[in-house]
Design an enzyme around this catalytic site. Structure first.
Site, PDB file in Angstrom:
ATOM      1  N   LYS A 124     -12.131   1.856  -0.575  1.00 11.45           N
ATOM      2  CA  LYS A 124     -11.196   0.806  -1.018  1.00 11.45           C
ATOM      3  C   LYS A 124     -11.369   0.623  -2.506  1.00 11.45           C
ATOM      4  CE  LYS A 124      -8.282  -1.927   1.063  1.00 11.45           C
ATOM      5  NZ  LYS A 124      -7.612  -1.784   2.362  1.00 11.45           N
ATOM      6  N   ASP A 164      -2.235  -1.610  -0.958  1.00 10.26           N
ATOM      7  CA  ASP A 164      -2.763  -2.754  -0.220  1.00 10.26           C
ATOM      8  C   ASP A 164      -2.074  -3.965  -0.859  1.00 10.26           C
ATOM      9  OD1 ASP A 164      -5.134  -3.367   1.818  1.00 10.26           O
ATOM     10  OD2 ASP A 164      -5.252  -4.918   0.303  1.00 10.26           O
ATOM     11  N   GLY A 235       2.713 -14.552   5.597  1.00 12.21           N
ATOM     12  CA  GLY A 235       2.988 -13.493   4.634  1.00 12.21           C
ATOM     13  C   GLY A 235       4.483 -13.243   4.549  1.00 12.21           C
ATOM     14  N   PHE A 236       4.854 -12.424   3.584  1.00 10.25           N
ATOM     15  CA  PHE A 236       6.279 -12.148   3.352  1.00 10.25           C
ATOM     16  C   PHE A 236       6.471 -10.705   2.881  1.00 10.25           C
ATOM     17  CE2 PHE A 236       5.974 -11.864  -1.220  1.00 10.25           C
ATOM     18  CZ  PHE A 236       4.765 -12.491  -1.458  1.00 10.25           C
ATOM     19  N   GLY A 237       5.355  -9.988   2.711  1.00 10.93           N
ATOM     20  CA  GLY A 237       5.407  -8.653   2.095  1.00 10.93           C
ATOM     21  C   GLY A 237       5.709  -7.562   3.111  1.00 10.93           C
ATOM     22  N   ASN A 238       5.327  -6.374   2.731  1.00  9.70           N
ATOM     23  CA  ASN A 238       5.614  -5.182   3.499  1.00  9.70           C
ATOM     24  C   ASN A 238       5.122  -5.260   4.956  1.00  9.70           C
ATOM     25  OD1 ASN A 238       6.147  -2.296   3.680  1.00  9.70           O
ATOM     26  ND2 ASN A 238       3.925  -2.139   3.748  1.00  9.70           N
ATOM     27  N   VAL A 239       3.918  -5.796   5.133  1.00 10.59           N
ATOM     28  CA  VAL A 239       3.318  -5.841   6.467  1.00 10.59           C
ATOM     29  C   VAL A 239       4.061  -6.852   7.341  1.00 10.59           C
ATOM     30  CG1 VAL A 239       1.207  -6.414   7.716  1.00 10.59           C
ATOM     31  CG2 VAL A 239       1.070  -5.064   5.610  1.00 10.59           C
ATOM     32  N   ALA A 240       4.313  -8.048   6.784  1.00  7.13           N
ATOM     33  CA  ALA A 240       5.030  -9.090   7.528  1.00  7.13           C
ATOM     34  C   ALA A 240       6.436  -8.601   7.889  1.00  7.13           C
ATOM     35  CB  ALA A 240       5.117 -10.366   6.689  1.00  7.13           C
ATOM     36  N   TRP A 241       7.047  -7.905   6.966  1.00 11.21           N
ATOM     37  CA  TRP A 241       8.398  -7.363   7.174  1.00 11.21           C
ATOM     38  C   TRP A 241       8.427  -6.391   8.354  1.00 11.21           C
ATOM     39  CZ3 TRP A 241       9.438  -2.078   5.859  1.00 11.21           C
ATOM     40  CH2 TRP A 241      10.791  -1.710   5.951  1.00 11.21           C
TER      41      TRP A 241
HETATM   42  N1  GLU Z   1      -4.411  -0.936   2.829  1.00 14.47           N
HETATM   43  C1  GLU Z   1      -4.143  -0.475   4.153  1.00 14.47           C
HETATM   44  C2  GLU Z   1      -5.298  -0.824   5.053  1.00 14.47           C
HETATM   45  O1  GLU Z   1      -5.911  -1.859   4.873  1.00 14.47           O
HETATM   46  C3  GLU Z   1      -3.713   0.985   4.192  1.00 14.47           C
HETATM   47  C4  GLU Z   1      -4.686   1.945   3.611  1.00 14.47           C
HETATM   48  C5  GLU Z   1      -4.172   3.390   3.544  1.00 14.47           C
HETATM   49  O2  GLU Z   1      -3.055   3.638   3.930  1.00 14.47           O
HETATM   50  O3  GLU Z   1      -4.957   4.215   3.079  1.00 14.47           O
HETATM   51  O4  GLU Z   1      -5.639  -0.147   5.975  1.00 14.47           O
END
Ligand code: GLU
Length: 445
Positions: A124, A164, A235-241
């Site tokens: 990360k 992320d 949330g409102f971003g990519n994941v929430a969407w």
């Molecule tokens: N940030 C995302 C996670 O927490 C995706 C990481 C990725 O695709 O490498 O798993």
């Protein structure tokens, strides 16, 4: 292993790294029994080796803003563990990012990636730079300066970053563009790329889709499904969407989203064009979700509040770590919540998690629920390596079967005597066993 002894040694070594210590405590507590049944783990000092990252890069990122002022940020990459494959994990750009944040995320990523069934280790990275309020040229200059430092330490078989929080398609484009210019190769040392230059179909939706595939499996265990269920999303971003899209497709009704300004409750359900409208909220300044209530007058905006006040069947934290605390958990339980699935990484505080497990709520941790994002990144890596592009159906079907397999692993390692599935234990033990065995097989390195 005595969890307390290991943790106090770790606390003494890394004082103040609260999120990292929280993530380690949660994993160690749930694997303790299994660990103690396998003397070979102790002999190989697996825990002591696993809790420390392989290495950490920290660097200064200097860039010039639109006014000509020089700005200084911190950059990091934590290469946590590569026992089962190249380091893999996103970059987070957010003002709250510290080494503790990225160590917790890298640690979690190691187990999450193990669960995906794909050969990926954990890593990360990120910066305390926040793209919010910056112009696109500022974001580009920052990304280029960041990559000038990082590029030597990553590669398609070494370490593959992705997005992320705060790192979306635009940032990935700028980061990857600079990487390519410096490395003079085009092997896809990044995932979440645009479709025109090596990205995978379904990657933008994958975290949210995967989460809902997982939730669907959780409901199946109780002989039911998502039809007609109400869902609170933060949330409102990519994941929430992505989560809102798939929840709606599966027949559930999404009634909330949230931003740093507060949350929206929409009694009519957030579906159809309203989900597309979420994409527009991202660039709209200080008030992120508030404008939703102006556009859709039946919706109510609650300033400064979290969506966990609402009475819903399913709660999906999709924003940031520790966004749901014990008080939120108690209220949700009181209001009869059936299922809480963490879509954000470590979305619940430890006492909130404990409350759900104690009350035998259908509850699953981020490393299982949100693994569809990184799994689809793994599929993007495969496509890049083969120089091909799969259809959306092909990727989606693979994503679906990976999520089912993660769910099976949770059942295998997390089913308790009374039949309750402890997904926290299941996910942690399954991920740990795979990494631990790979480490033992490869010797003391
Ligand atoms: N940030 C995302 C996670 O927490 C995706 C990481 C990725 O695709 O490498 O798993």
């Amino acid at each position: 292993m005595k969890v307390d002894n290991i943790l106090s040694a770790l606390e003494a070594k890394h004082p103040g790294e609260h999120e990292y210590l929280q993530a380690v405590r949660e994993v160690l507590t749930s694997i303790e029994d299994v660990y103690n049944q396998h003397p070979e783990f102790e002999k190989h000092r697996i825990i002591e080796r696993l809790v420390e990252p392989d290495r950490i890069f920290t660097f200064r990122v200097t860039w010039v803003d639109d006014k000509g002022n020089i700005q200084v940020n911190l950059g990091y990459r934590v290469q946590f563990n590569n026992a089962i494959g190249p380091y893999k994990g996103g970059l987070r750009f957010h003002s709250s990012v510290s080494l503790s944040t990225l160590k917790f995320l890298g640690f979690e990523q190691t187990f999450k990636n193990a669960l995906t069934t794909l050969p990926m280790g954990g890593g990360k990275g990120g910066s305390d730079f926040s793209p919010r309020g910056k112009s696109s040229t500022e974001v580009m200059r920052f990304c280029q300066a960041f990559m000038l430092e990082l590029w030597r330490n990553i590669g398609p078989d070494t370490d593959v970053p992705a997005g992320d929080v705060g790192v979306g398609a635009r940032e990935v484009g700028y980061l990857y563009g600079m990487y390519k210019k410096l490395a003079r190769e085009n092997t896809g040392t990044f995932t979440g790329k645009g479709l025109e230059y090596g990205g995978s179909l379904v990657r933008p939706e994958a975290t949210g889709y995967g989460a809902l595939y997982f939730v669907e499996e959780m409901f199946k265990v109780r002989g039911t499904d998502l039809k007609g269920k109400t869902v609170a999303i933060s949330g409102f971003g990519n994941v929430a969407w992505g989560a809102a899209l798939k929840a709606t497709e599966l027949g559930a009704k999404v009634v909330t989203i949230s931003g740093p300004d507060g949350y929206i409750f929409d009694p009519d359900g957030i579906s159809g064009e309203k989900i597309d409208y979420m994409l527009e909220l991202r660039g709209s300044g200080e008030d992120i979700v508030a404008p939703y209530a102006e556009k859709y007058p039946n919706a109510i905006f609650h300033r400064g509040k979290k969506p966990w006040m609402e009475k819903v069947d399913i709660a999906l934290p999709c924003a940031i770590q520790n966004e749901m605390n014990k008080e939120d958990a108690d209220r949700l339980i009181e209001n009869g919540v059936i299922c809480v699935a963490e879509v954000s990484n470590m979305g619940c505080t430890t006492d909130a998690t404990d409350a759900f497990v104690e009350k035998q709520i259908l509850y699953a941790p981020g490393k299982a629920v949100n693994a569809g994002g990184v799994a689809t990144s793994g599929l993007e890596m495969s496509q890049n390596a083969m120089h091909i592009q799969w259809s959306a159906e092909e990727v989606d079907q693979r994503l679906h079967s990976i999520m089912c397999s993660i769910h099976e692993q949770c059942i295998r390692f997390g089913k308790e005597k009374d039949g309750y599935i402890n997904y926290v234990k299941g996910a942690n033990v399954a991920g740990f066993m795979k990494v631990a065995r790979a480490m033992i097989a490869q010797g003391v390195i």
